[in-house]
Design a protein around this motif. Structure first.
Motif, PDB file in Angstrom:
ATOM      1  N   MET A   1      15.568  -7.815 -17.398  1.00 56.69           N
ATOM      2  CA  MET A   1      14.979  -6.541 -17.794  1.00 56.69           C
ATOM      3  C   MET A   1      14.911  -5.614 -16.583  1.00 56.69           C
ATOM      4  N   LYS A   2      14.905  -4.316 -16.888  1.00 56.40           N
ATOM      5  CA  LYS A   2      14.814  -3.342 -15.798  1.00 56.40           C
ATOM      6  C   LYS A   2      13.395  -2.760 -15.751  1.00 56.40           C
ATOM      7  N   LEU A   3      12.838  -2.797 -14.549  1.00 56.56           N
ATOM      8  CA  LEU A   3      11.479  -2.273 -14.347  1.00 56.56           C
ATOM      9  C   LEU A   3      11.509  -1.164 -13.312  1.00 56.56           C
ATOM     10  N   GLU A   4      10.718  -0.122 -13.539  1.00 57.41           N
ATOM     11  CA  GLU A   4      10.498   0.870 -12.483  1.00 57.41           C
ATOM     12  C   GLU A   4       9.342   0.337 -11.644  1.00 57.41           C
ATOM     13  N   VAL A   5       9.577   0.129 -10.357  1.00 54.02           N
ATOM     14  CA  VAL A   5       8.523  -0.379  -9.481  1.00 54.02           C
ATOM     15  C   VAL A   5       8.138   0.731  -8.497  1.00 54.02           C
ATOM     16  N   LEU A   6       6.835   1.032  -8.476  1.00 49.13           N
ATOM     17  CA  LEU A   6       6.333   2.132  -7.645  1.00 49.13           C
ATOM     18  C   LEU A   6       5.425   1.588  -6.546  1.00 49.13           C
ATOM     19  N   TYR A   7       5.450   2.262  -5.396  1.00 41.94           N
ATOM     20  CA  TYR A   7       4.599   1.867  -4.276  1.00 41.94           C
ATOM     21  C   TYR A   7       3.843   3.089  -3.781  1.00 41.94           C
ATOM     22  N   PHE A   8       2.569   2.884  -3.442  1.00 45.21           N
ATOM     23  CA  PHE A   8       1.764   4.010  -2.946  1.00 45.21           C
ATOM     24  C   PHE A   8       1.097   3.667  -1.615  1.00 45.21           C
ATOM     25  N   ALA A   9       0.744   4.734  -0.901  1.00 44.27           N
ATOM     26  CA  ALA A   9      -0.001   4.654   0.362  1.00 44.27           C
ATOM     27  C   ALA A   9       0.711   3.733   1.367  1.00 44.27           C
ATOM     28  N   TRP A  10      -0.022   2.812   2.013  1.00 43.65           N
ATOM     29  CA  TRP A  10       0.655   2.034   3.074  1.00 43.65           C
ATOM     30  C   TRP A  10       1.686   1.057   2.518  1.00 43.65           C
ATOM     31  N   LEU A  11       1.587   0.696   1.253  1.00 46.35           N
ATOM     32  CA  LEU A  11       2.655  -0.159   0.684  1.00 46.35           C
ATOM     33  C   LEU A  11       3.969   0.628   0.640  1.00 46.35           C
ATOM     34  N   ARG A  12       3.880   1.881   0.262  1.00 46.67           N
ATOM     35  CA  ARG A  12       5.068   2.757   0.238  1.00 46.67           C
ATOM     36  C   ARG A  12       5.651   2.897   1.649  1.00 46.67           C
ATOM     37  N   GLU A  13       4.754   3.077   2.624  1.00 50.28           N
ATOM     38  CA  GLU A  13       5.237   3.248   3.998  1.00 50.28           C
ATOM     39  C   GLU A  13       5.889   1.970   4.539  1.00 50.28           C
ATOM     40  N   ARG A  14       5.279   0.823   4.239  1.00 41.12           N
ATOM     41  CA  ARG A  14       5.846  -0.426   4.760  1.00 41.12           C
ATOM     42  C   ARG A  14       7.164  -0.764   4.092  1.00 41.12           C
ATOM     43  N   ILE A  15       7.269  -0.494   2.799  1.00 39.22           N
ATOM     44  CA  ILE A  15       8.495  -0.830   2.077  1.00 39.22           C
ATOM     45  C   ILE A  15       9.578   0.225   2.326  1.00 39.22           C
ATOM     46  N   GLY A  16       9.158   1.452   2.544  1.00 38.65           N
ATOM     47  CA  GLY A  16      10.122   2.466   2.948  1.00 38.65           C
ATOM     48  C   GLY A  16      10.599   3.400   1.859  1.00 38.65           C
ATOM     49  N   HIS A  17      10.167   3.165   0.614  1.00 37.02           N
ATOM     50  CA  HIS A  17      10.487   4.119  -0.459  1.00 37.02           C
ATOM     51  C   HIS A  17       9.401   4.091  -1.531  1.00 37.02           C
ATOM     52  N   PRO A  18       9.286   5.200  -2.290  1.00 36.88           N
ATOM     53  CA  PRO A  18       8.182   5.303  -3.246  1.00 36.88           C
ATOM     54  C   PRO A  18       8.439   4.600  -4.579  1.00 36.88           C
ATOM     55  N   ARG A  19       9.726   4.410  -4.930  1.00 32.90           N
ATOM     56  CA  ARG A  19      10.008   3.756  -6.221  1.00 32.90           C
ATOM     57  C   ARG A  19      11.419   3.221  -6.228  1.00 32.90           C
TER      58      ARG A  19
END
Lengths: 83, 147
Positions: A1-19
């Motif tokens: 299945m395909k999921l849209e995965v979103l990241y916010f705040a420091w999780l976004r910064e550590r992973i390097g992209h917002p979605r």
């Protein structure tokens, strides 16, 4: 299945992209986290302390054992600091 | 019930006046306004508020609906800003209207406790000592137990 995965705040910064779109067979949020952590060090680091991570499935806050069947969007973020 | 999530500033006075106007059946209006304050260490240059568009509105509406039902509110208003903010700027406000003041006060208090820990906003401070995400406080989570 395909999921849209979103990241916010420091999780976004550590992973390097917002979605991103993730193709996965993970049955629960926990299983999805395990898959993501195995990808690269930056994911592993972002999810290294799950006490500091919250999750929403289809925009509702939930637990890590929440099933993903039928879900479209999963978001990971730190504890919220509104107000 | 009105929920507004916006980048633009709001006029606290205008919002209060508008909210309190034309209410023959209302005995009490309580308002609260949150302001960007200086951090415990360093000099604050800027605060950036990130949010989760879609979930934010949904979470705020759910919290406001719970308060409306529980305290029999006649109306309630929540405005929360996002984006870059300077020290002293107004971040957010709530207003509640009810027949008696105890319900309006309790509902506003409940709204604030819940939207601090259950609405998807995150604050990042830029000070003369560097950047950092504001950590959630254990006390904020504990405050939910009151309700």
């Amino acid at each position: 299945m395909k999921l849209e995965v979103l990241y916010f705040a420091w999780l976004r910064e550590r992973i390097g992209h917002p979605r991103e779109t993730v193709d996965t067979q993970a049955e629960t949020v926990s299983a999805l986290i395990t898959e993501l952590r195995a990808r690269e060090d930056r994911y592993d680091l972002a999810f290294s302390d799950l006490d500091a991570v919250r999750v929403a499935v289809d925009q509702d806050l939930c637990d890590f054992d929440t099933p993903l069947a039928g879900a479209r969007e999963v978001a990971f973020f730190p504890p919220m600091t509104g107000g | 019930m009105q929920i507004r999530v916006q980048q633009a500033p709001f006029d606290f006075g205008d919002e209060c006046n508008r909210f309190a106007a034309n209410r023959d059946d209302t005995g009490a209006v309580v308002t609260f306004c949150g302001i960007v304050r200086a951090p415990e260490h360093g000099v604050l240059h800027r605060m950036e508020i990130e949010h989760y568009p879609g979930m934010t509105e949904r979470a705020l509406a759910k919290i406001a609906q719970t308060a409306t039902t529980r305290w029999g509110l006649q109306d309630c208003l929540v405005i929360h800003r996002y984006g870059p903010l300077a020290p002293g700027e107004r971040i957010m406000m709530v207003a509640t209207a009810s027949c008696h003041r105890s319900d309006a006060f309790a509902a506003a208090d409940f709204l604030m406790d819940y939207l601090k820990s259950r609405a998807p906003f995150w604050k990042k401070e830029t000070t003369d000592e560097g950047d950092g995400w504001v950590a959630a406080k254990d006390a904020d989570e504990a405050a939910l137990q009151r309700w």
